[in-house]
Motif scaffolding. Structure first.
Motif, PDB file in Angstrom:
ATOM      1  N   ARG A 166       0.810  -1.239  -0.215  1.00 25.09           N
ATOM      2  CA  ARG A 166      -0.168  -0.220  -0.151  1.00 25.09           C
ATOM      3  C   ARG A 166       0.798   1.206   0.161  1.00 25.09           C
ATOM      4  O   ARG A 166       0.268   2.173  -0.664  1.00 25.09           O
ATOM      5  CB  ARG A 166      -0.963   0.187   1.157  1.00 25.09           C
ATOM      6  CG  ARG A 166      -2.333   1.531   1.153  1.00 25.09           C
ATOM      7  CD  ARG A 166      -2.631   1.921   2.603  1.00 25.09           C
ATOM      8  NE  ARG A 166      -3.711   0.353   1.896  1.00 25.09           N
ATOM      9  CZ  ARG A 166      -4.831  -0.168   3.209  1.00 25.09           C
ATOM     10  NH1 ARG A 166      -4.632   0.638   3.637  1.00 25.09           N
ATOM     11  NH2 ARG A 166      -5.385  -0.973   2.924  1.00 25.09           N
ATOM     12  N   GLU A 201       0.963   3.905  -2.897  1.00 23.46           N
ATOM     13  CA  GLU A 201       0.445   5.689  -2.527  1.00 23.46           C
ATOM     14  C   GLU A 201       1.084   6.543  -2.556  1.00 23.46           C
ATOM     15  O   GLU A 201       0.869   7.734  -2.952  1.00 23.46           O
ATOM     16  CB  GLU A 201      -0.478   5.856  -0.624  1.00 23.46           C
ATOM     17  CG  GLU A 201      -1.422   4.833  -0.683  1.00 23.46           C
ATOM     18  CD  GLU A 201      -2.515   5.509  -1.476  1.00 23.46           C
ATOM     19  OE1 GLU A 201      -2.907   5.965  -1.962  1.00 23.46           O
ATOM     20  OE2 GLU A 201      -3.525   4.560  -1.622  1.00 23.46           O
ATOM     21  N   ASN A 243      -1.425  10.149   2.572  1.00 22.40           N
ATOM     22  CA  ASN A 243      -2.738   9.272   1.813  1.00 22.40           C
ATOM     23  C   ASN A 243      -2.533   8.257   2.571  1.00 22.40           C
ATOM     24  O   ASN A 243      -3.385   7.521   2.333  1.00 22.40           O
ATOM     25  CB  ASN A 243      -3.012   8.986   0.847  1.00 22.40           C
ATOM     26  CG  ASN A 243      -3.869   8.904   0.482  1.00 22.40           C
ATOM     27  OD1 ASN A 243      -5.301   8.996   0.872  1.00 22.40           O
ATOM     28  ND2 ASN A 243      -3.851   8.506  -0.894  1.00 22.40           N
ATOM     29  N   SER A 285      -5.038   5.920   4.570  1.00 22.34           N
ATOM     30  CA  SER A 285      -5.953   4.815   4.557  1.00 22.34           C
ATOM     31  C   SER A 285      -5.092   3.653   5.518  1.00 22.34           C
ATOM     32  O   SER A 285      -6.268   3.140   5.063  1.00 22.34           O
ATOM     33  CB  SER A 285      -5.520   4.711   3.101  1.00 22.34           C
ATOM     34  OG  SER A 285      -3.999   3.981   3.357  1.00 22.34           O
ATOM     35  N   PRO A 344     -11.711   4.768   7.353  1.00 24.44           N
ATOM     36  CA  PRO A 344     -10.808   6.062   6.589  1.00 24.44           C
ATOM     37  C   PRO A 344     -11.971   6.490   6.525  1.00 24.44           C
ATOM     38  O   PRO A 344     -12.764   5.612   5.737  1.00 24.44           O
ATOM     39  CB  PRO A 344     -10.476   5.159   5.346  1.00 24.44           C
ATOM     40  CG  PRO A 344     -10.250   3.639   4.825  1.00 24.44           C
ATOM     41  CD  PRO A 344     -10.676   3.905   7.027  1.00 24.44           C
ATOM     42  N   ALA A 378     -14.467   8.884   3.366  1.00 25.36           N
ATOM     43  CA  ALA A 378     -14.772   8.637   2.064  1.00 25.36           C
ATOM     44  C   ALA A 378     -14.822  10.050   1.871  1.00 25.36           C
ATOM     45  O   ALA A 378     -14.179  10.555   0.735  1.00 25.36           O
ATOM     46  CB  ALA A 378     -16.186   8.571   1.850  1.00 25.36           C
ATOM     47  N   GLU A 415     -10.539  10.685   1.911  1.00 22.73           N
ATOM     48  CA  GLU A 415     -10.420  10.266   0.309  1.00 22.73           C
ATOM     49  C   GLU A 415     -10.981  10.656  -1.485  1.00 22.73           C
ATOM     50  O   GLU A 415     -10.210  10.772  -2.228  1.00 22.73           O
ATOM     51  CB  GLU A 415     -10.905   8.152   0.138  1.00 22.73           C
ATOM     52  CG  GLU A 415     -10.757   7.991   1.505  1.00 22.73           C
ATOM     53  CD  GLU A 415     -10.808   6.301   1.426  1.00 22.73           C
ATOM     54  OE1 GLU A 415     -12.267   5.759  -0.025  1.00 22.73           O
ATOM     55  OE2 GLU A 415     -10.910   5.511   2.313  1.00 22.73           O
ATOM     56  N   SER A 416     -12.055  11.784  -0.752  1.00 19.47           N
ATOM     57  CA  SER A 416     -12.612  11.849  -2.486  1.00 19.47           C
ATOM     58  C   SER A 416     -11.726  13.551  -2.227  1.00 19.47           C
ATOM     59  O   SER A 416     -11.633  13.681  -3.413  1.00 19.47           O
ATOM     60  CB  SER A 416     -13.980  12.324  -2.314  1.00 19.47           C
ATOM     61  OG  SER A 416     -14.733  11.136  -2.161  1.00 19.47           O
ATOM     62  N   TYR A 472      -8.983  14.125  -1.419  1.00 17.87           N
ATOM     63  CA  TYR A 472      -7.062  14.111  -2.247  1.00 17.87           C
ATOM     64  C   TYR A 472      -7.441  12.739  -2.822  1.00 17.87           C
ATOM     65  O   TYR A 472      -6.401  14.064  -3.950  1.00 17.87           O
ATOM     66  CB  TYR A 472      -7.031  12.691  -1.037  1.00 17.87           C
ATOM     67  CG  TYR A 472      -5.577  12.178  -1.372  1.00 17.87           C
ATOM     68  CD1 TYR A 472      -4.146  13.153  -1.357  1.00 17.87           C
ATOM     69  CD2 TYR A 472      -5.335  11.297  -2.325  1.00 17.87           C
ATOM     70  CE1 TYR A 472      -3.316  12.376  -1.935  1.00 17.87           C
ATOM     71  CE2 TYR A 472      -4.140  10.968  -3.336  1.00 17.87           C
ATOM     72  CZ  TYR A 472      -3.589  11.870  -3.274  1.00 17.87           C
ATOM     73  OH  TYR A 472      -1.791  11.211  -2.752  1.00 17.87           O
ATOM     74  N   ASP A 473      -7.984  12.459  -3.850  1.00 11.44           N
ATOM     75  CA  ASP A 473      -8.374  12.339  -5.426  1.00 11.44           C
ATOM     76  C   ASP A 473      -9.019  13.775  -5.878  1.00 11.44           C
ATOM     77  O   ASP A 473      -8.214  14.294  -7.157  1.00 11.44           O
ATOM     78  CB  ASP A 473      -9.527  11.558  -5.582  1.00 11.44           C
ATOM     79  CG  ASP A 473      -9.133   9.956  -4.833  1.00 11.44           C
ATOM     80  OD1 ASP A 473      -7.665   9.931  -4.567  1.00 11.44           O
ATOM     81  OD2 ASP A 473      -9.770   9.221  -5.098  1.00 11.44           O
ATOM     82  N   THR A 515      -8.551  19.149   2.528  1.00  7.77           N
ATOM     83  CA  THR A 515      -8.311  18.086   2.951  1.00  7.77           C
ATOM     84  C   THR A 515      -7.246  17.990   3.949  1.00  7.77           C
ATOM     85  O   THR A 515      -7.030  16.506   4.548  1.00  7.77           O
ATOM     86  CB  THR A 515      -7.492  17.393   0.871  1.00  7.77           C
ATOM     87  OG1 THR A 515      -7.994  17.646   0.209  1.00  7.77           O
ATOM     88  CG2 THR A 515      -6.215  15.651   1.515  1.00  7.77           C
ATOM     89  N   TYR A 568      -7.030  15.141   6.692  1.00  8.68           N
ATOM     90  CA  TYR A 568      -5.498  14.396   7.767  1.00  8.68           C
ATOM     91  C   TYR A 568      -5.706  14.282   8.736  1.00  8.68           C
ATOM     92  O   TYR A 568      -5.508  13.259   9.674  1.00  8.68           O
ATOM     93  CB  TYR A 568      -4.418  14.637   6.563  1.00  8.68           C
ATOM     94  CG  TYR A 568      -5.182  13.804   5.145  1.00  8.68           C
ATOM     95  CD1 TYR A 568      -6.307  13.256   4.534  1.00  8.68           C
ATOM     96  CD2 TYR A 568      -4.291  13.230   4.168  1.00  8.68           C
ATOM     97  CE1 TYR A 568      -6.447  12.631   3.439  1.00  8.68           C
ATOM     98  CE2 TYR A 568      -3.884  12.936   3.566  1.00  8.68           C
ATOM     99  CZ  TYR A 568      -5.356  12.253   2.835  1.00  8.68           C
ATOM    100  OH  TYR A 568      -5.385  11.669   1.493  1.00  8.68           O
TER     101      TYR A 568
END
Length: 162
Positions: free
Chosen positions: A14, A18, A71, A75, A80, A82, A85-86, A88-89, A125, A129
């Protein structure tokens, strides 16, 4: 305590994933969007605080690695979110888009608006985090600082090169 260890363990697979996503993504974006960027950058009227072009790939490689590490840490948490994660993306996608706007398509005003949005998304973000993992939140702080500087640089270049 190791920055790679979360909940007492390290997931090497992982971690590599990442780290590679933003680093390789940044390299690919750089190759596609910033072809001839050094020459374009050199030809632009620049403010006194503009760094030499070689600084950018060095700084961005480090920033991509630290955001990937942040990240990874989030994770690895038991729950974690959503939202984190969203965010970050989205910020990563905006990050990659900026190079196309500024260099490939010469849309410096649009790039300025986009980098403002990017900074907001990075800040959100980072907040998410930090709520999940204090180290991950702190790892994002150099990214905020650099993009704040880049926003000022983008603004100055837009004004000087209208």
């Amino acid at each position: 305590m190791s920055v790679l260890s979360v909940n007492g363990r390290v997931d090497k697979g992982r971690l590599v994933k990442e780290l590679l996503i933003p680093v390789v993504g940044g390299m690919v974006t750089g190759m596609l969007a910033t072809r001839n960027a050094k020459e374009k950058y050199r030809k632009l009227k620049q403010p006194d605080f503009a760094p030499p072009s070689w600084v950018f790939p060095v700084v961005w490689t480090g920033l991509y690695a630290t955001m990937g590490l942040a990240n990874y840490r989030v994770s690895m948490k038991k729950k974690p979110t959503a939202a984190a994660e969203s965010l970050y993306d989205i910020q990563l996608g905006l990050n990659f888009l900026w190079s196309f706007l500024f260099f490939k398509w010469n849309l410096r005003g649009t790039a300025l608006a986009e980098i403002g949005l990017l900074l907001g998304m990075i800040t959100l973000t980072t907040y998410q985090y930090y709520q999940k993992d204090k180290i991950a939140g702190r790892l994002m702080l150099p990214y905020i600082a650099w993009v704040s500087y880049a926003l000022r640089l983008n603004y100055s270049m837009w004004k000087l090169n209208k």
